[in-house]
Scaffold this motif. Structure first.
Motif, PDB file in Angstrom:
ATOM      1  N   LYS A 159      25.632 118.181   6.528  1.00 14.98           N
ATOM      2  CA  LYS A 159      25.533 116.716   6.575  1.00 14.98           C
ATOM      3  C   LYS A 159      26.096 116.053   5.320  1.00 14.98           C
ATOM      4  CE  LYS A 159      21.089 116.923   7.298  1.00 14.98           C
ATOM      5  NZ  LYS A 159      19.654 116.551   7.506  1.00 14.98           N
ATOM      6  N   PHE A 160      25.832 116.647   4.149  1.00 16.92           N
ATOM      7  CA  PHE A 160      26.357 116.091   2.897  1.00 16.92           C
ATOM      8  C   PHE A 160      27.528 116.928   2.414  1.00 16.92           C
ATOM      9  CE2 PHE A 160      21.697 115.155   2.676  1.00 16.92           C
ATOM     10  CZ  PHE A 160      21.788 113.789   2.896  1.00 16.92           C
ATOM     11  N   LEU A 161      28.598 116.254   2.024  1.00 13.16           N
ATOM     12  CA  LEU A 161      29.782 116.945   1.517  1.00 13.16           C
ATOM     13  C   LEU A 161      30.034 116.586   0.057  1.00 13.16           C
ATOM     14  CD1 LEU A 161      32.169 116.597   4.609  1.00 13.16           C
ATOM     15  CD2 LEU A 161      30.609 118.484   4.037  1.00 13.16           C
ATOM     16  N   TYR A 162      28.973 116.236  -0.628  1.00 12.83           N
ATOM     17  CA  TYR A 162      29.019 115.968  -2.068  1.00 12.83           C
ATOM     18  C   TYR A 162      27.820 116.655  -2.707  1.00 12.83           C
ATOM     19  CZ  TYR A 162      25.539 112.402  -0.855  1.00 12.83           C
ATOM     20  OH  TYR A 162      24.427 111.760  -0.373  1.00 12.83           O
ATOM     21  N   PRO A 163      27.813 116.887  -4.032  1.00 15.77           N
ATOM     22  CA  PRO A 163      26.682 117.574  -4.677  1.00 15.77           C
ATOM     23  C   PRO A 163      25.377 116.813  -4.466  1.00 15.77           C
ATOM     24  CG  PRO A 163      28.573 117.536  -6.137  1.00 15.77           C
ATOM     25  CD  PRO A 163      28.928 116.640  -4.969  1.00 15.77           C
ATOM     26  N   ASN A 164      24.429 117.451  -3.795  1.00 18.17           N
ATOM     27  CA  ASN A 164      23.170 116.780  -3.469  1.00 18.17           C
ATOM     28  C   ASN A 164      21.970 117.701  -3.583  1.00 18.17           C
ATOM     29  OD1 ASN A 164      21.806 114.327  -2.306  1.00 18.17           O
ATOM     30  ND2 ASN A 164      21.283 115.784  -0.686  1.00 18.17           N
ATOM     31  N   GLY A 165      22.200 119.015  -3.569  1.00 13.66           N
ATOM     32  CA  GLY A 165      21.098 119.960  -3.612  1.00 13.66           C
ATOM     33  C   GLY A 165      21.589 121.378  -3.464  1.00 13.66           C
ATOM     34  N   GLY A 166      20.643 122.295  -3.213  1.00 14.58           N
ATOM     35  CA  GLY A 166      20.972 123.710  -3.140  1.00 14.58           C
ATOM     36  C   GLY A 166      21.916 124.072  -2.016  1.00 14.58           C
ATOM     37  N   SER A 167      21.758 123.423  -0.851  1.00 13.13           N
ATOM     38  CA  SER A 167      22.639 123.770   0.276  1.00 13.13           C
ATOM     39  C   SER A 167      24.076 123.376  -0.011  1.00 13.13           C
ATOM     40  CB  SER A 167      22.156 123.102   1.568  1.00 13.13           C
ATOM     41  OG  SER A 167      22.184 121.693   1.460  1.00 13.13           O
ATOM     42  N   GLU A 168      24.261 122.268  -0.737  1.00 13.45           N
ATOM     43  CA  GLU A 168      25.625 121.848  -1.080  1.00 13.45           C
ATOM     44  C   GLU A 168      26.239 122.799  -2.111  1.00 13.45           C
ATOM     45  OE1 GLU A 168      23.753 119.279   1.202  1.00 13.45           O
ATOM     46  OE2 GLU A 168      23.030 119.402  -0.878  1.00 13.45           O
ATOM     47  N   THR A 169      25.456 123.222  -3.104  1.00 16.05           N
ATOM     48  CA  THR A 169      25.943 124.227  -4.052  1.00 16.05           C
ATOM     49  C   THR A 169      26.406 125.465  -3.301  1.00 16.05           C
ATOM     50  OG1 THR A 169      24.428 123.469  -5.777  1.00 16.05           O
ATOM     51  CG2 THR A 169      25.299 125.698  -6.001  1.00 16.05           C
ATOM     52  N   TYR A 170      25.627 125.860  -2.320  1.00 16.78           N
ATOM     53  CA  TYR A 170      25.925 127.049  -1.512  1.00 16.78           C
ATOM     54  C   TYR A 170      27.249 126.891  -0.763  1.00 16.78           C
ATOM     55  CZ  TYR A 170      25.336 130.256   2.499  1.00 16.78           C
ATOM     56  OH  TYR A 170      25.512 131.209   3.477  1.00 16.78           O
ATOM     57  N   ILE A 171      27.442 125.781  -0.045  1.00 17.32           N
ATOM     58  CA  ILE A 171      28.651 125.651   0.778  1.00 17.32           C
ATOM     59  C   ILE A 171      29.908 125.492  -0.068  1.00 17.32           C
ATOM     60  CG2 ILE A 171      27.388 124.738   2.758  1.00 17.32           C
ATOM     61  CD1 ILE A 171      28.628 121.961   2.071  1.00 17.32           C
ATOM     62  N   PHE A 172      29.799 124.815  -1.214  1.00 20.67           N
ATOM     63  CA  PHE A 172      30.987 124.629  -2.050  1.00 20.67           C
ATOM     64  C   PHE A 172      31.411 125.953  -2.685  1.00 20.67           C
ATOM     65  CE2 PHE A 172      29.189 120.127  -2.864  1.00 20.67           C
ATOM     66  CZ  PHE A 172      29.708 119.687  -1.668  1.00 20.67           C
ATOM     67  N   GLU A 173      30.442 126.686  -3.241  1.00 25.45           N
ATOM     68  CA  GLU A 173      30.773 127.949  -3.903  1.00 25.45           C
ATOM     69  C   GLU A 173      31.251 128.988  -2.902  1.00 25.45           C
ATOM     70  OE1 GLU A 173      30.915 128.546  -7.181  1.00 25.45           O
ATOM     71  OE2 GLU A 173      30.514 126.403  -7.403  1.00 25.45           O
ATOM     72  N   LEU A 174      30.572 129.064  -1.745  1.00 23.15           N
ATOM     73  CA  LEU A 174      30.993 130.027  -0.723  1.00 23.15           C
ATOM     74  C   LEU A 174      32.383 129.681  -0.198  1.00 23.15           C
ATOM     75  CD1 LEU A 174      30.431 132.445   1.093  1.00 23.15           C
ATOM     76  CD2 LEU A 174      29.244 130.900   2.677  1.00 23.15           C
ATOM     77  N   GLY A 175      32.632 128.399   0.028  1.00 21.84           N
ATOM     78  CA  GLY A 175      33.942 127.980   0.512  1.00 21.84           C
ATOM     79  C   GLY A 175      35.054 128.352  -0.448  1.00 21.84           C
ATOM     80  N   LYS A 176      34.825 128.134  -1.748  1.00 18.68           N
ATOM     81  CA  LYS A 176      35.840 128.488  -2.752  1.00 18.68           C
ATOM     82  C   LYS A 176      36.108 129.997  -2.754  1.00 18.68           C
ATOM     83  CE  LYS A 176      33.916 126.288  -6.260  1.00 18.68           C
ATOM     84  NZ  LYS A 176      33.693 125.751  -7.637  1.00 18.68           N
ATOM     85  N   GLN A 177      35.032 130.765  -2.656  1.00 19.31           N
ATOM     86  CA  GLN A 177      35.195 132.215  -2.688  1.00 19.31           C
ATOM     87  C   GLN A 177      35.898 132.726  -1.438  1.00 19.31           C
ATOM     88  OE1 GLN A 177      34.441 134.055  -5.387  1.00 19.31           O
ATOM     89  NE2 GLN A 177      35.392 135.796  -4.358  1.00 19.31           N
ATOM     90  N   LEU A 178      35.582 132.147  -0.279  1.00 22.20           N
ATOM     91  CA  LEU A 178      36.258 132.553   0.955  1.00 22.20           C
ATOM     92  C   LEU A 178      37.755 132.272   0.886  1.00 22.20           C
ATOM     93  CD1 LEU A 178      33.615 131.342   3.576  1.00 22.20           C
ATOM     94  CD2 LEU A 178      34.222 133.723   3.060  1.00 22.20           C
ATOM     95  N   ARG A 179      38.108 131.155   0.260  1.00 24.59           N
ATOM     96  CA  ARG A 179      39.535 130.855   0.081  1.00 24.59           C
ATOM     97  C   ARG A 179      40.191 131.893  -0.816  1.00 24.59           C
ATOM     98  NH1 ARG A 179      38.462 124.389  -0.412  1.00 24.59           N
ATOM     99  NH2 ARG A 179      38.990 123.845   1.749  1.00 24.59           N
ATOM    100  N   GLU A 180      39.490 132.327  -1.863  1.00 21.09           N
ATOM    101  CA  GLU A 180      40.042 133.347  -2.753  1.00 21.09           C
ATOM    102  C   GLU A 180      40.244 134.673  -2.030  1.00 21.09           C
ATOM    103  OE1 GLU A 180      38.125 133.849  -6.493  1.00 21.09           O
ATOM    104  OE2 GLU A 180      38.092 131.706  -6.955  1.00 21.09           O
ATOM    105  N   LEU A 181      39.445 134.879  -0.989  1.00 21.79           N
ATOM    106  CA  LEU A 181      39.589 136.107  -0.192  1.00 21.79           C
ATOM    107  C   LEU A 181      40.623 135.952   0.916  1.00 21.79           C
ATOM    108  CD1 LEU A 181      35.822 137.139   0.095  1.00 21.79           C
ATOM    109  CD2 LEU A 181      37.591 138.198  -1.337  1.00 21.79           C
TER     110      LEU A 181
END
Length: 399
Positions: A9-31
């Motif tokens: 629902k949120f696509l900006y830094p707002n809490g733990g779930s957002e930290t999770y999706i941003f970091e995971l997304g960056k790592q998936l791109r690196e892979l």
């Protein structure tokens, strides 16, 4: 190259779930994966999809429920269905990774994903990471607001208890809507369309397995803890303060912690965050309120603390604060509730106390303040390991 659409629902830094999706997304791109995002439209968004298509911003906390169509939009959203369809048609993902989507985006998108899959004869793997208990509890915390205590009465479908307890923001109207949403999608069997549910703790997995549509689909995987490899760190040389970071709220145990602080005037406490207990906090001479800090600002406070405290009184599932502390060599005094005991090994990475027990909390603070020989060894997944594990789920065939 795997195409993955991350939904939150949120696509900006707002809490733990957002930290999770941003970091995971960056790592998936690196892979080597191609990653796009879908959620609510907001000027603060830091991730996007190629067609720049999102659903309207709605705030369930704001009290705007008087608008005629608003109550219906938070249960079922035609707009979200149309918007995600445009993204699906353009991006053609093989995986849709759901995170927090209830109320603002709504489970209606599940129907659109499966409709797209059928019309294009293309397999779409739907993976859901549960950041809270929303699928079995309308207020997502498994906590009765009226009684201020943990509650499991709705877990098997008795959603009328949400209304009786005014469990969503103390509002009967919002609680009715939350209960209706839970009842509707349970009755429709909507969550059967999800292929795999990632649970960040075994405690959460057991709770979500109580939903008939999720049984047999859950898998436990603790959250990642950055890219620091597991290693033993000395806890000698720490500074003589105790650290709490997170929301200043009752369900996080901050009120009980502040009572304990008042009984320990000889021990300095630092707090970082914001919330409802701030006024009470500012009245204590041995408590320093640092306010909200960025990840870069907070890191040295975590690293240098004698120990940190996670005093939650709600069913916390896998707090990043606990994992970050241990990762940086700082032991944790954690409440024995939810998934916290799965992260803290007594005598090694910290200690546990009975959640909400002020007396035991005081005694454990004294004990840890005098102790210096925690190793803080841990076996948390690094971000890269977690992303690789996630990709194995993306290959899982539907039964």
């Amino acid at each position: 190259m795997k195409k993955i659409l991350i939904v939150n629902k949120f696509l900006y830094p707002n809490g733990g779930s957002e930290t999770y999706i941003f970091e995971l997304g960056k790592q998936l791109r690196e892979l080597g994966c191609e990653v796009q995002y879908f959620g609510m439209d907001d000027s603060r968004n830091i991730v996007e999809n190629r067609v720049n298509c999102y659903t309207s911003n709605m705030d369930f906390h704001s009290g705007k429920l008087s608008k005629l169509l608003y109550p219906f939009r938070i249960i079922y959203s035609w707009e979200a269905r149309k918007s995600i369809r445009k993204v699906l048609e353009d991006f053609r993902p093989e995986v849709v990774h759901l995170n927090n989507f209830n109320f603002q985006i709504t489970p209606s998108i599940l129907y659109e994903i499966r409709k797209y899959e059928s019309e294009h004869n293309e397999k779409v793997n739907i993976i859901y990471t549960a950041h809270d208990y929303q699928l079995v509890c309308p207020n997502h915390l498994m906590r009765c607001q009226a009684a201020n205590q943990n509650c499991e009465r709705c877990a098997e479908g008795a959603y009328q208890n949400c209304i009786r307890g005014k469990c969503i923001h103390g509002s009967i109207a919002k609680s009715v809507l939350g209960a209706l949403e839970g009842w509707l999608y349970r009755r429709l069997g909507a969550y059967k369309m999800i292929d795999t549910v990632i649970c960040p703790s075994e405690f959460m997995r057991r709770q979500l397995e109580r939903h008939p549509d999720l049984r047999g689909k859950t898998v436990t995987k603790h959250n990642f803890a950055g890219n620091m490899e597991a290693e033993e760190k000395s806890t000698n040389g720490k500074e003589n303060y105790v650290f709490y970071f997170g929301r200043y709220s009752r369900e996080k145990g901050v009120e009980t912690l502040l009572k304990a602080c008042a009984r320990l005037p000889e021990i300095p406490f630092l707090f970082a965050g914001k919330g409802e207990c701030e006024e009470q906090m500012n009245q204590l001479e041995n408590v320093k309120n640092l306010g909200f800090l960025t990840p870069e600002e907070i890191k040295p406070y975590i690293e240098n603390a004698k120990f940190s405290i996670c005093p939650s009184e709600c069913y916390d599932n896998c707090p990043f604060s606990v994992m970050e502390s241990i990762q940086y060599g700082t032991p944790v005094l954690g409440a024995a509730v939810g998934g916290i005991p799965e992260l803290v090994e007594p005598g090694v990475s910290g200690e546990l106390f009975e959640s909400g027990n002020e007396e035991e909390l005081v005694q454990k603070i004294k004990y840890m303040y005098a102790k210096n020989d925690y190793s803080c060894s841990h076996s948390f997944s690094t971000l890269s390991d977690y992303a690789r594990w996630f990709l194995t789920l993306c290959e899982k065939k539907r039964e």
